[in-house]
Design a protein around this motif. Structure first.
Motif, PDB file in Angstrom:
ATOM      1  N   VAL A  30       0.843  -1.198   0.000  1.00 18.74           N
ATOM      2  CA  VAL A  30       0.000   0.000   0.000  1.00 18.74           C
ATOM      3  C   VAL A  30       0.879   1.248   0.000  1.00 18.74           C
ATOM      4  O   VAL A  30       0.615   2.203  -0.741  1.00 18.74           O
ATOM      5  CB  VAL A  30      -0.974  -0.008   1.204  1.00 18.74           C
ATOM      6  CG1 VAL A  30      -1.652   1.337   1.377  1.00 18.74           C
ATOM      7  CG2 VAL A  30      -2.001  -1.115   1.051  1.00 18.74           C
ATOM      8  N   ALA A  31       1.932   1.236   0.806  1.00 19.69           N
ATOM      9  CA  ALA A  31       2.849   2.378   0.841  1.00 19.69           C
ATOM     10  C   ALA A  31       3.476   2.611  -0.531  1.00 19.69           C
ATOM     11  O   ALA A  31       3.625   3.765  -0.967  1.00 19.69           O
ATOM     12  CB  ALA A  31       3.933   2.149   1.891  1.00 19.69           C
ATOM     13  N   ILE A  53      10.472   6.580  -5.005  1.00 18.25           N
ATOM     14  CA  ILE A  53       9.778   5.310  -5.260  1.00 18.25           C
ATOM     15  C   ILE A  53      10.711   4.138  -4.963  1.00 18.25           C
ATOM     16  O   ILE A  53      10.306   3.142  -4.349  1.00 18.25           O
ATOM     17  CB  ILE A  53       9.253   5.268  -6.705  1.00 18.25           C
ATOM     18  CG1 ILE A  53       8.171   6.341  -6.906  1.00 18.25           C
ATOM     19  CG2 ILE A  53       8.707   3.883  -7.043  1.00 18.25           C
ATOM     20  CD1 ILE A  53       7.822   6.621  -8.347  1.00 18.25           C
ATOM     21  N   ALA A  54      11.968   4.274  -5.349  1.00 24.07           N
ATOM     22  CA  ALA A  54      12.936   3.186  -5.162  1.00 24.07           C
ATOM     23  C   ALA A  54      13.170   2.865  -3.688  1.00 24.07           C
ATOM     24  O   ALA A  54      13.296   1.685  -3.334  1.00 24.07           O
ATOM     25  CB  ALA A  54      14.256   3.529  -5.845  1.00 24.07           C
ATOM     26  N   VAL A  56      11.080   3.154  -1.232  1.00 21.04           N
ATOM     27  CA  VAL A  56       9.910   2.425  -0.723  1.00 21.04           C
ATOM     28  C   VAL A  56       9.946   0.988  -1.236  1.00 21.04           C
ATOM     29  O   VAL A  56       9.651   0.040  -0.499  1.00 21.04           O
ATOM     30  CB  VAL A  56       8.593   3.146  -1.081  1.00 21.04           C
ATOM     31  CG1 VAL A  56       7.389   2.344  -0.615  1.00 21.04           C
ATOM     32  CG2 VAL A  56       8.568   4.544  -0.468  1.00 21.04           C
ATOM     33  N   ALA A  57      10.331   0.810  -2.502  1.00 25.71           N
ATOM     34  CA  ALA A  57      10.488  -0.544  -3.045  1.00 25.71           C
ATOM     35  C   ALA A  57      11.590  -1.290  -2.290  1.00 25.71           C
ATOM     36  O   ALA A  57      11.478  -2.503  -2.065  1.00 25.71           O
ATOM     37  CB  ALA A  57      10.795  -0.478  -4.532  1.00 25.71           C
ATOM     38  N   MET A  58      12.638  -0.580  -1.879  1.00 23.23           N
ATOM     39  CA  MET A  58      13.713  -1.195  -1.106  1.00 23.23           C
ATOM     40  C   MET A  58      13.190  -1.711   0.235  1.00 23.23           C
ATOM     41  O   MET A  58      13.556  -2.804   0.669  1.00 23.23           O
ATOM     42  CB  MET A  58      14.851  -0.206  -0.873  1.00 23.23           C
ATOM     43  CG  MET A  58      15.988  -0.764  -0.029  1.00 23.23           C
ATOM     44  SD  MET A  58      17.141   0.485   0.582  1.00 23.23           S
ATOM     45  CE  MET A  58      16.114   1.425   1.716  1.00 23.23           C
ATOM     46  N   VAL A  59      12.340  -0.950   0.880  1.00 19.14           N
ATOM     47  CA  VAL A  59      11.752  -1.402   2.144  1.00 19.14           C
ATOM     48  C   VAL A  59      10.955  -2.685   1.914  1.00 19.14           C
ATOM     49  O   VAL A  59      11.070  -3.644   2.693  1.00 19.14           O
ATOM     50  CB  VAL A  59      10.858  -0.302   2.778  1.00 19.14           C
ATOM     51  CG1 VAL A  59      10.095  -0.846   3.975  1.00 19.14           C
ATOM     52  CG2 VAL A  59      11.698   0.897   3.182  1.00 19.14           C
ATOM     53  N   LEU A  60      10.178  -2.719   0.854  1.00 21.97           N
ATOM     54  CA  LEU A  60       9.417  -3.929   0.524  1.00 21.97           C
ATOM     55  C   LEU A  60      10.366  -5.102   0.278  1.00 21.97           C
ATOM     56  O   LEU A  60      10.124  -6.214   0.764  1.00 21.97           O
ATOM     57  CB  LEU A  60       8.536  -3.684  -0.702  1.00 21.97           C
ATOM     58  CG  LEU A  60       7.765  -4.891  -1.229  1.00 21.97           C
ATOM     59  CD1 LEU A  60       6.806  -5.438  -0.169  1.00 21.97           C
ATOM     60  CD2 LEU A  60       7.020  -4.528  -2.503  1.00 21.97           C
TER      61      LEU A  60
END
Length: 117
Positions: A30-31, A53-54, A56-60
């Motif tokens: 969602v984030a 964006i990257a 946040v994708a890294m956290v995922l």
């Protein structure tokens, strides 16, 4: 090409399983969905938008690895094991570091957008 296709299918299945079984994965998905338009509003350059964006994708990505560690650890033993607990804690710490890095990037971008730097 077939190998690439199979790897893509396996990755998609892994993401679906993780999303079904882990609340943290769902929250980070969602984030990521929210981060995409938010990055276009906050980022002052195309590169900054991609960075936002990257991270946040890294956290995922780190959360997916942490989930994999936890699932594997739980398969090894259901009993409390001090070493496995430490391994799980290290995975959790990795997620925390990734979140701190993402937060710093977003904070910097907000300050930059406001013209304070």
């Amino acid at each position: 090409m077939l190998r690439f296709w199979r790897a893509t299918i396996n990755s998609w299945r892994g993401l679906k399983f993780a999303a079904r079984s882990e609340q943290a994965i769902r929250e980070e998905l969602v984030a990521l969905v929210i981060a995409i338009p938010a990055a276009w509003l906050i980022g002052v350059t195309p590169a900054r938008r991609v960075e936002l964006i990257a991270v946040v994708a890294m956290v995922l990505m780190v959360e997916l690895l942490n989930t994999a560690i936890e699932k594997l650890s739980d398969r090894l033993t259901t009993e409390h094991d001090l070493q496995i607990g430490r391994v799980k804690d290290m995975g959790s710490a990795a997620v925390g570091v990734a979140l701190a890095i993402a937060g710093a990037f977003w904070l910097f971008a907000l300050v930059e957008r406001m013209g304070l730097i």
